[in-house]
Design an enzyme around this catalytic site. Structure first.
Site, PDB file in Angstrom:
ATOM      1  N   LEU A  75      44.277  41.671  11.291  1.00  0.00           N
ATOM      2  CA  LEU A  75      43.064  41.157  11.925  1.00  0.00           C
ATOM      3  C   LEU A  75      42.939  41.571  13.377  1.00  0.00           C
ATOM      4  O   LEU A  75      41.850  41.668  13.916  1.00  0.00           O
ATOM      5  CB  LEU A  75      43.045  39.617  11.844  1.00  0.00           C
ATOM      6  CG  LEU A  75      43.014  39.032  10.426  1.00  0.00           C
ATOM      7  CD1 LEU A  75      43.114  37.515  10.493  1.00  0.00           C
ATOM      8  CD2 LEU A  75      41.748  39.447   9.696  1.00  0.00           C
ATOM      9  N   GLY A 106      47.005  40.131  20.058  1.00  0.00           N
ATOM     10  CA  GLY A 106      46.791  39.526  21.358  1.00  0.00           C
ATOM     11  C   GLY A 106      47.997  39.718  22.241  1.00  0.00           C
ATOM     12  O   GLY A 106      48.891  40.512  21.946  1.00  0.00           O
ATOM     13  N   GLY A 107      48.039  38.968  23.338  1.00  0.00           N
ATOM     14  CA  GLY A 107      49.131  39.124  24.273  1.00  0.00           C
ATOM     15  C   GLY A 107      50.459  38.643  23.729  1.00  0.00           C
ATOM     16  O   GLY A 107      51.505  38.986  24.247  1.00  0.00           O
ATOM     17  N   GLY A 123      51.188  38.505  20.039  1.00  0.00           N
ATOM     18  CA  GLY A 123      51.539  38.903  18.693  1.00  0.00           C
ATOM     19  C   GLY A 123      50.416  39.599  17.951  1.00  0.00           C
ATOM     20  O   GLY A 123      49.312  39.750  18.466  1.00  0.00           O
ATOM     21  N   THR A 124      50.729  40.017  16.700  1.00  0.00           N
ATOM     22  CA  THR A 124      49.769  40.663  15.804  1.00  0.00           C
ATOM     23  C   THR A 124      49.447  39.696  14.676  1.00  0.00           C
ATOM     24  O   THR A 124      50.340  39.037  14.143  1.00  0.00           O
ATOM     25  CB  THR A 124      50.367  41.962  15.233  1.00  0.00           C
ATOM     26  OG1 THR A 124      50.738  42.805  16.310  1.00  0.00           O
ATOM     27  CG2 THR A 124      49.352  42.673  14.365  1.00  0.00           C
ATOM     28  N   LYS A 151      50.766  35.185  12.180  1.00  0.00           N
ATOM     29  CA  LYS A 151      51.009  35.904  13.431  1.00  0.00           C
ATOM     30  C   LYS A 151      52.457  36.355  13.508  1.00  0.00           C
ATOM     31  O   LYS A 151      53.377  35.557  13.391  1.00  0.00           O
ATOM     32  CB  LYS A 151      50.661  35.048  14.648  1.00  0.00           C
ATOM     33  CG  LYS A 151      50.881  35.803  15.959  1.00  0.00           C
ATOM     34  CD  LYS A 151      50.110  35.204  17.106  1.00  0.00           C
ATOM     35  CE  LYS A 151      50.822  34.069  17.752  1.00  0.00           C
ATOM     36  NZ  LYS A 151      50.176  33.609  18.974  1.00  0.00           N
ATOM     37  N   ASP A 183      45.889  29.852  29.219  1.00  0.00           N
ATOM     38  CA  ASP A 183      45.259  31.154  28.941  1.00  0.00           C
ATOM     39  C   ASP A 183      43.907  30.953  28.256  1.00  0.00           C
ATOM     40  O   ASP A 183      43.593  31.601  27.261  1.00  0.00           O
ATOM     41  CB  ASP A 183      46.177  32.010  28.069  1.00  0.00           C
ATOM     42  CG  ASP A 183      45.784  33.490  28.118  1.00  0.00           C
ATOM     43  OD1 ASP A 183      45.017  33.873  29.022  1.00  0.00           O
ATOM     44  OD2 ASP A 183      46.237  34.248  27.253  1.00  0.00           O
TER      45      ASP A 183
END
Length: 759
Positions: A443, A446-447, A449-450, A465, A561
C-alpha cells in the site's frame, strides 16, 4: 662493391618489414587501448582513463606519481580514488573528515553542509554509507534532500560526555559517548545539511564528521584507528565546515556512478552510438536510485562490459574452491559441467560423492542386502525422528531469539499479559494473508515502515506494517507503537489487531482504511477538492481523537507526528489518526518531557524544535498547521510569495492584516463564508509561538463541534483582524483578545524566523 650492395639490400628488407608496424601505429585506436591501465596498485577500467581519448566524458582521472605509491584522483576535483568497480558501478574515495567547531553557548546551533565536489550527472554519494561524529556534548541533525523536491528526510545523532573518559572515544566502538553514528544517509545525493547543537556545558571545542562505508565501519579495528588518528589531531583539525584528509588513514566513502544519465531502453531504441554495453555476454541495468544505467557481465562471465569482447567466460574448473567439483569438470560457455568419472556414480559436487559401480562378489552382495534390509528402515526412522526433534528445537530457539531481539519482554511489561497473548499473530498467518508479502499488496511506506494489505482467515481485511528496523531505537519505536495502540479505543484512532514477533523484522496488524489519506483527497489537480463541510468535520474528528489521546486515555499521549498524510479516511470519509511510531506518553504528574526532536518539518512545533521540550501543545501546533492546510489547500512547505517566508508565517500575517481571502482556497471562500474566518481564528490560536498561549485540544474540539451545530445561533462579531471578538472560548473579554493579538504582532519577526525551518 658486392658487400655494399648486400648491406643496402638487408637495410631495405628491414625497413619493409617494419613498415606494417609503423602504419599500424598511426591508425586511430579505441579509447580503451590507449588508456593507462594502472596507477600504483589501482586498476583503471574504461570508461575511466588518463589523458585525451582514453576515457568517456566525465570519467577522466589523474595519477599523481609524486606520492609513493602513486595516488589516483578524479579529474580536477581533488577527490582521491581508492578503487573502481565496474560490475556494480561503485568506487571508493577518501571522504576525509569535516571539522565542526562547537557554538559558544549551550543549545546554540551551527549550520553546515557536508558535500563532495562531484558531477551529480554521473556520481552520487551512495546510501550504502553511514555517517558518524567523533566528539561529545552535542546533538546533530542530518538532513538528506528529497530528489523529488519535497521536505527531505532527517535523522539525529547525539553524543554525551562522561567523567573520566576522553572527549573522543578511542576504544573502537561508537555507542553515544564520545562518538555517535546515524541511521543512514537516507538518500543518494552529494550535499547534505547539518545542524550541530551543543547540549552540555562541558563540551569539546570541536568534533569531526565522517561519511564512511557501512561495511568498513563495521570492523572494530578500522573504527579504532580512525578514532585514535582524529583524537591525536583534535587540536589542529582546521576551520569549521572544512573537509580534509586524515594523514595515514583512508576514510573509505562509497560513491555510485552511472555510465549515462539516459535509460537502457532510450539508448537501445535510439540505436545511439553512445550505448555503453559494447561487449557480448553483457546486459544493461537501470539504476534504482538515480537516473541513468550501468552495464554488467552476464552470469558466468567476468571482465569489462564497456569494451568489445570485455566479458570473458569464467573457467570454473580452475577455481574448485569457489565452484565445487570433485569429479570430472568440463568448462562450458557461461557455465560448467561436473560429472563422475567412468565406472563411478553419485554426486560429483560432494567430496567422496562418486562411488564405484563395479560388481562385487555375489555372496557379499547377499550379506549386504540382508544387513541393509534391517538397517535402512532403522536409519530412516532414526533420521526422521532426529530431524523432527531438531526442527522443533530450531523453531523454538528461533522464536525465543527473535522474541527477545524484538523486545517481546518489553511488550509484556507495557501491556497486560492476557491481552498481549491474544494480540500475537504467527508468521504463517500473515504470509497467507498477504500472499507472502507480494509487491502487488504493497500500500505504501512511511517514516516508520512499509504497509501491506492482507485478508485474514476470518475474512477481516487488515493493514500489515513491516517496520524498518536498522538500529535498536527503531525496535523500541515499534514496541512503543504496539503498547500505545493496545491501550486506545476510539472511533477516530486506527484500531490495532495485534503483531507478529516471530521474524527478524516485527510486523504490526491493524484495521484496513480503504480511502487513502487526507492529503490524497485535499491536494488534487482538479479545481474542486473536499467540500468545506467535510473539511470541518474531518478537522473536528481529528481534534476529538487528539483530545482523547491527551486527556481521556490511561496516560497522556503526545502523537508527535500529526500531519495530513497520517490522517486516514474510510469509505465514509471518517478520519482515523495513524502512525504512532514517534508517539510518547507523558506521566500524569508532569507537563512535558525532554526528548530528541522527531516529527516532520513544516508541521513541527518551533518551541519544541528549539527547546527539545515535548508537551501536549506540540500536537496543538501541528493541528493548527492542518487547519491552515484545509483552509488554503496548500502544503506547509510550499514556496510563498514572500522570499524566505513559510505558509504558516504568511497565513498569520494575512489574518492580522484582514487579508485572509488572499490566501484562502477559492472553494473555501465560496462554501465556507463566515465559518471559514472562525476556523482561521482557531488556527491562529493553535499556531501561537509559545505553547502556553495555545488552547487545549479539548477546547479546540468543543469549538469545532459548536461550529457544526451553530446553523441558527447568534452571529459572531468578527473584527478586522479575523478574530471572533464575542467568542467566550477564544477569549473571555475583548481587552485580553486585543492584548494577545498585539503581543503576537510584536513578536512577528521572531515568529517568521521560527517558521522558516529547514524542510
Amino acid at each position: 662493391m658486392a658487400a655494399v650492395f648486400a648491406i643496402a639490400t638487408l637495410q631495405l628488407l628491414q625497413f619493409l618489414a617494419a613498415t606494417p608496424v609503423l602504419l599500424s601505429g598511426t591508425s586511430s585506436s579505441s579509447p580503451q587501448s590507449t588508456a593507462t591501465s594502472r596507477c600504483g596498485n589501482i586498476t583503471i577500467p574504461y570508461p575511466f582513463g588518463i589523458g585525451t581519448g582514453s576515457h568517456r566524458d566525465g570519467f577522466e582521472v589523474a595519477c599523481n606519481e609524486s606520492y609513493d605509491p602513486p595516488k589516483l584522483f578524479l579529474g580536477n576535483t581533488g577527490v582521491q580514488v581508492l578503487d573502481i568497480t565496474v560490475q556494480d558501478g561503485t568506487m571508493h574515495i577518501d571522504g576525509g573528515i569535516l571539522s565542526m567547531v562547537a557554538p559558544n553557548q549551550t543549545n546554540d546551533a551551527t549550520k553546515l553542509e557536508w558535500t563532495l565536489p562531484l558531477n551529480g550527472t554521473h556520481y552520487t554519494v551512495s546510501d550504502n554509507n553511514t555517517y558518524a561524529v567523533l566528539g561529545c556534548g552535542f546533538n546533530l541533525v542530518w538532513t538528506a534532500p528529497d530528489p523529488k523536491g519535497g521536505e527531505g528526510s532527517a535523522t539525529t545523532c547525539s553524543s554525551s560526555c562522561a567523567t573520566g573518559r576522553p572527549a573522543i572515544a578511542t576504544e573502537g566502538v561508537c555507542s553515544g559517548v564520545g562518538c555517535c553514528t546515524g541511521v543512514g544517509l537516507l538518500a543518494d545525493a552529494n550535499t547534505f545539511s547539518i545542524e550541530f547543537i551543543t547540549d552540555e556545558v562541558s563540551h569539546t571545542n570541536s568534533s569531526s564528521l565522517v561519511v564512511v562505508d557501512r561495511e568498513w565501519w563495521s570492523e572494530k579495528d578500522n573504527v579504532m584507528a580512525l578514532q585514535k588518528a582524529i583524537s591525536s589531531r583534535s587540536s589542529s583539525l582546521g576551520a569549521s565546515g572544512v573537509r580534509h584528509a586524515v594523514p595515514g588513514i583512508e576514510v573509505r566513502t562509497v560513491v555510485s556512478w552511472v555510465f549515462s544519465n539516459s535509460s537502457c531502453t532510450q539508448d537501445q531504441n535510439n540505436n545511439t552510438s553512445d550505448y555503453g554495453c559494447l561487449s557480448g555476454n553483457s546486459e544493461c541495468r537501470d539504476s534504482n536510485d538515480t537516473s541513468g544505467y550501468n552495464c554488467i557481465c552476464q552470469h558466468g562471465y567476468q571482465g569489462n562490459p564497456y569494451i568489445q569482447h570485455g566479458c570473458q567466460d569464467i573457467d570454473e574448473c580452475t577455481s574448485p574452491a569457489e565452484y565445487s567439483c570433485f569429479g570430472q569438470c568440463i568448462n562450458l560457455a557461461g557455465s560448467y559441467n561436473c560429472t563422475c568419472p567412468r565406472g563411478t556414480s553419485g554426486d560429483p559436487r560432494k567430496q567422496n560423492g562418486c562411488a564405484s559401480t563395479k560388481k562385487k562378489f555375489p555372496g557379499l552382495i547377499v550379506v549386504i542386502a540382508i544387513c541393509s534390509g534391517i538397517a535402512v528402515p532403522l536409519i530412516i526412522f532414526s533420521a526422521l525422528f532426529i530431524r523432527r526433534k531438531v526442527s522443533v528445537w530450531k523453531a523454538r530457539k528461533s522464536r525465543e531469539f527473535f522474541f527477545k531481539q524484538n523486545r517481546g519482554l518489553l511488550l509484556q511489561r507495557l501491556v497486560d499479559k492476557d491481552i498481549a497473548e491474544r494480540m500475537i499473530f504467527t508468521l504463517e498467518e500473515l504470509e497467507i494473508a498477504t500472499n507472502k508479502f507480494d509487491e502487488a499488496r504493497k500500500l505504501g511506506g512511511g517514516g516508520h515502515g512499509t504497509v501491506y494489505k492482507g485478508i485474514l482467515s476470518d475474512q477481516r481485511v487488515v493493514a500489515i506494517k513491516k517496520s524498518k528496523i536498522v538500529v535498536q531505537r527503531e525496535i523500541d519505536d515499534f514496541i512503543n507503537e504496539v503498547a500505545i495502540l493496545s491501550q486506545l479505543n476510539h472511533r477516530n484512532v486506527v484500531k490495532l489487531f495485534g503483531c507478529c514477533l516471530e521474524t527478524e523484522v516485527p510486523l504490526l496488524v491493524y484495521e484496513f482504511i480503504s480511502n487513502g489519506t487526507l492529503s490524497d483527497h485535499l491536494h488534487v489537480a482538479t479545481p474542486l477538492s473536499l467540500p468545506w463541510k467535510e473539511r470541518v468535520r474531518i478537522a473536528f474528528e481529528t481534534a476529538r481523537s487528539l483530545a482523547y489521546l491527551h486527556s481521556a486515555a490511561t496516560t497522556s499521549i503526545v502523537h508527535r507526528d500529526i500531519k495530513s498524510t497520517n490522517i486516514l479516511l474510510d469509505e465514509r470519509l471518517i478520519a482515523k489518526v495513524s502512525d504512532f511510531g514517534a508517539s510518547r506518553d507523558i506521566p500524569v504528574d508532569q507537563t512535558g518531557v525532554n526528548t530528541a526532536v522527531q516529527g516532520t518539518f513544516g508541521y513541527l512545533d518551533p518551541e519544541y524544535y528549539h527547546t527539545w521540550r515535548l508537551t501536549e501543545k506540540s500536537d496543538v501546533y501541528s493541528f493548527g498547521v492542518i487547519l491552515v492546510e484545509l483552509l488554503t489547500r496548500k502544503k506547509p512547505f510550499d514556496r510563498m510569495s514572500s522570499p524566505g517566508a513559510s505558509l504558516i508565517a504568511e497565513f498569520i500575517l494575512l489574518v492580522n492584516q484582514d487579508k485572509l481571502s488572499e490566501i484562502l482556497d477559492p472553494q473555501v471562500i465560496e462554501e465556507g463564508g463566515q465559518e471559514a474566518k472562525e476556523v482561521a481564528a482557531i488556527a491562529v490560536m493553535c499556531l501561537s509561538l509559545h505553547g502556553e498561549d495555545r488552547p487545549m485540544m479539548r477546547q479546540v474540539e468543543t469549538r469545532l463541534e459548536a461550529l457544526q451545530t451553530e446553523a441558527h445561533g447568534p452571529e459572531n462579531i468578527v473584527g478586522t483582524d479575523g478574530l471572533i471578538l464575542n467568542d467566550p472560548w477564544l477569549d473571555k473579554n475583548n481587552a485580553n483578545a486585543r492584548e494577545n493579538l498585539s503581543r503576537r504582532r510584536s513578536m512577528e519577526e521572531e515568529f517568521l524566523c521560527s517558521m522558516s525551518l529547514p524542510r
